[in-house]
Design an enzyme around this catalytic site. Structure first.
Site, PDB file in Angstrom:
ATOM      1  N   ASP A   1      55.865  15.776 -37.112  1.00 33.88           N
ATOM      2  CA  ASP A   1      56.589  16.529 -36.136  1.00 33.88           C
ATOM      3  C   ASP A   1      56.531  18.077 -36.497  1.00 33.88           C
ATOM      4  O   ASP A   1      57.316  18.533 -37.630  1.00 33.88           O
ATOM      5  CB  ASP A   1      58.157  16.340 -35.924  1.00 33.88           C
ATOM      6  CG  ASP A   1      58.654  16.903 -34.714  1.00 33.88           C
ATOM      7  OD1 ASP A   1      58.087  17.689 -34.097  1.00 33.88           O
ATOM      8  OD2 ASP A   1      59.748  16.368 -34.459  1.00 33.88           O
TER       9      ASP A   1
ATOM     10  N   ASP B   1      53.132  22.584 -29.718  1.00 33.04           N
ATOM     11  CA  ASP B   1      53.788  21.773 -30.525  1.00 33.04           C
ATOM     12  C   ASP B   1      53.015  20.232 -30.311  1.00 33.04           C
ATOM     13  O   ASP B   1      52.960  19.727 -29.211  1.00 33.04           O
ATOM     14  CB  ASP B   1      55.247  21.613 -29.847  1.00 33.04           C
ATOM     15  CG  ASP B   1      56.094  20.344 -30.550  1.00 33.04           C
ATOM     16  OD1 ASP B   1      55.924  20.072 -31.521  1.00 33.04           O
ATOM     17  OD2 ASP B   1      57.092  19.829 -29.879  1.00 33.04           O
TER      18      ASP B   1
END
Length: 498
Positions: free
Chosen positions: A111, A327
């Site tokens: 992440d 992201d």
């Protein structure tokens, strides 16, 4: 075995059968043993898997993942463990890492939107024992590791993560965290320090074992809805910007440079995640917006085909809950309504006879039998320094319930906190090498074949090495391989003796 071989040599039929079985065995074993690489030049390799590889990408599944993820990104502003993720919101890409002495394996979501690495711990009674695709999950036990140490509330890490001295802190009291999400679920625990194992790049497509000490969260409890998930992992591998992230901690100890890159193969799954200095391919970069918690950049325009959208200038402003976030952990791409509406209208105008349908009250879909790349325009996002990011129709259109659906999502239909968010996720970033250089506070990308290899420079020796992409089947494990071998041998012996 000698008797079996003698029988086989006397029967061409049996030989052909055995050859087929052995070929099947080799293929299955090679699938189970093939692992993609998260690599660092003077850094490490983590096995990685892609959640949706080989699956039709259902928009409802992807949207559900993103909705949970964005709750945690926003909630992270107020909490000690800011930016960490929900254990039931499995990311697109997850890694297997070793922690402790002796080491044990843990499956963690990779992440770039999270700062803290954490895994569920032995005290967690609600934590699942099995997770996504039947993965056997492991609860970390600090006392079971010779190198595991508790982090006390008066240590520098705890003071920094809390933004100052912890109220009521006394000697030998653990540094605690509480993570509360937008839907009311929560995770609580304490911080520990232990050894994380990875493979250091030692040559072209070669590695050697290495390790580094990292502070991470030890999840001691969670709400029932988190623990009941069938898609849970052991935790989160945080590659965010702050000093508490995995990349920052390894860099501060001199293990690696504070730079990494990923190339996500959106078709086959897996890809490359490299910690270190990428020297090939060459990547053009732009500055990261300063004083932002995520990887924010300045977008300047949106082009559909050869036409630029006529957009208000303030839509590209940066600030609190504004600007453009890069992201990889987010699945789709989310655009403010002032961008989303004219973008979709322009795309549809290329096929004026389409009959649009709205599925599940949120997806714009249609029937189309031709090649989408021939029938619809490319979408290009423009940024400062003349850097652009092109998205092809085959990437922003998804097959869904017999129709083609548009992958762009309207962030104006989200909560008030996310209304002006521009967030470019895997829909946009797949099949591109994305470079994050925190040493120089820049980010960049280039279109690339993510099933090929890149070149990294070892900062210690100056040598350049190849790092390749590999793939893993999440359903495969050592026990699975043994079961396959047993099954094939049973069939083999049955054909020989009966």
């Amino acid at each position: 075995m000698m008797m079996i071989m003698a029988i086989i040599t006397n029967s061409s039929c049996f030989a052909a059968t055995i050859a087929q079985l052995l070929l099947s065995l080799l293929i299955l074993i090679s699938i189970c043993n093939s692992t993609p690489s998260f690599v660092s030049a003077s850094g490490g390799v983590f096995s990685v898997n892609y959640k949706f590889a080989g699956m039709e990408r259902s928009l409802s599944v992807l949207k559900a993942h993103d909705s949970l993820r964005h709750l945690r990104m926003l909630a992270g502003v107020d909490l000690p463990l800011g930016g960490t993720g929900r254990p039931d919101a499995v990311g697109l890409y997850y890694a297997k890492i070793g922690i402790g002495t002796p080491p044990k394996d843990y499956y963690v979501q990779v992440d770039t939107g999270s700062d803290i690495t954490w895994v569920n711990c032995i005290q967690c009674r609600e934590c699942p024992k099995r997770g996504y695709h039947g993965l056997e999950l492991t609860l970390y036990d600090p006392k079971g590791s010779l190198t595991g140490k508790l982090i006390s509330c008066d240590q520098d890490f705890c003071v920094e993560i809390n933004g100052g001295q912890v109220s009521g802190c006394t000697a030998n009291v653990s540094c605690l965290y509480t993570e509360v999400y937008g839907d009311g679920s929560f995770s609580i625990g304490y911080f520990v320090k232990d050894v994380v194992l990875y493979d250091r790049v030692s040559g072209d497509l070669q590695t050697k074992s290495a390790n580094g000490s990292v502070i991470f969260g030890c999840g001691a409890g969670q709400s029932e809805d988190l623990g009941s998930s069938e898609e849970a992992l052991d935790g989160i591998l945080g590659f965010g910007k702050s000093n508490s992230s995995m990349i920052s901690q390894l860099a501060s100890s001199g293990k690696v440079k504070k730079m990494f890159a990923h190339c996500l193969d959106g078709v086959n799954g897996g890809g490359i995640f490299a910690i270190g200095h990428v020297v090939q391919p060459k990547v053009n970069t732009i500055p990261l917006v300063p004083n932002q918690p995520h990887y924010n950049v300045n977008m300047t325009a949106v082009e559909v085909g050869r036409d630029f959208l006529n957009l208000p200038t303030d839509v590209f402003e940066v600030g609190d809950k504004k600007g453009t976030i890069i992201d990889s952990g987010t699945t789709l791409a989310y655009l403010p309504e002032v961008i989303y509406d004219p973008l979709v209208k322009k795309i549809i105008s290329w096929q004026p006879d389409l009959k649009l349908q709205t599925l599940h009250e949120q997806y714009t879909c249609f029937q189309y039998s031709g090649s989408v790349d021939d029938g619809f325009p490319n979408v290009t996002f423009h940024f400062e320094n003349s850097l652009s990011l092109k998205v092809y129709p085959r990437e922003y259109l998804f097959p869904f319930e017999g129709l083609w659906c548009i992958g762009w999502q309207n962030s104006g239909m989200q909560s008030r906190d996310r209304k002006d968010m521009t967030l470019l996720g895997d829909l946009v970033l797949s099949n591109k090498l994305v470079l994050y250089d925190l040493e120089n506070q820049v980010i960049g990308w280039t279109e690339y074949n993510c099933s090929s290899s890149i070149k990294l420079q070892d900062e210690l020796t100056g040598s350049v090495h190849l790092v390749g992409a590999h793939y893993i089947s999440s359903a495969c494990s050592l026990s699975t391989q043994r079961a396959i071998i047993f099954l094939l041998l049973a069939v083999l012996l049955h054909k020989i003796f009966y």
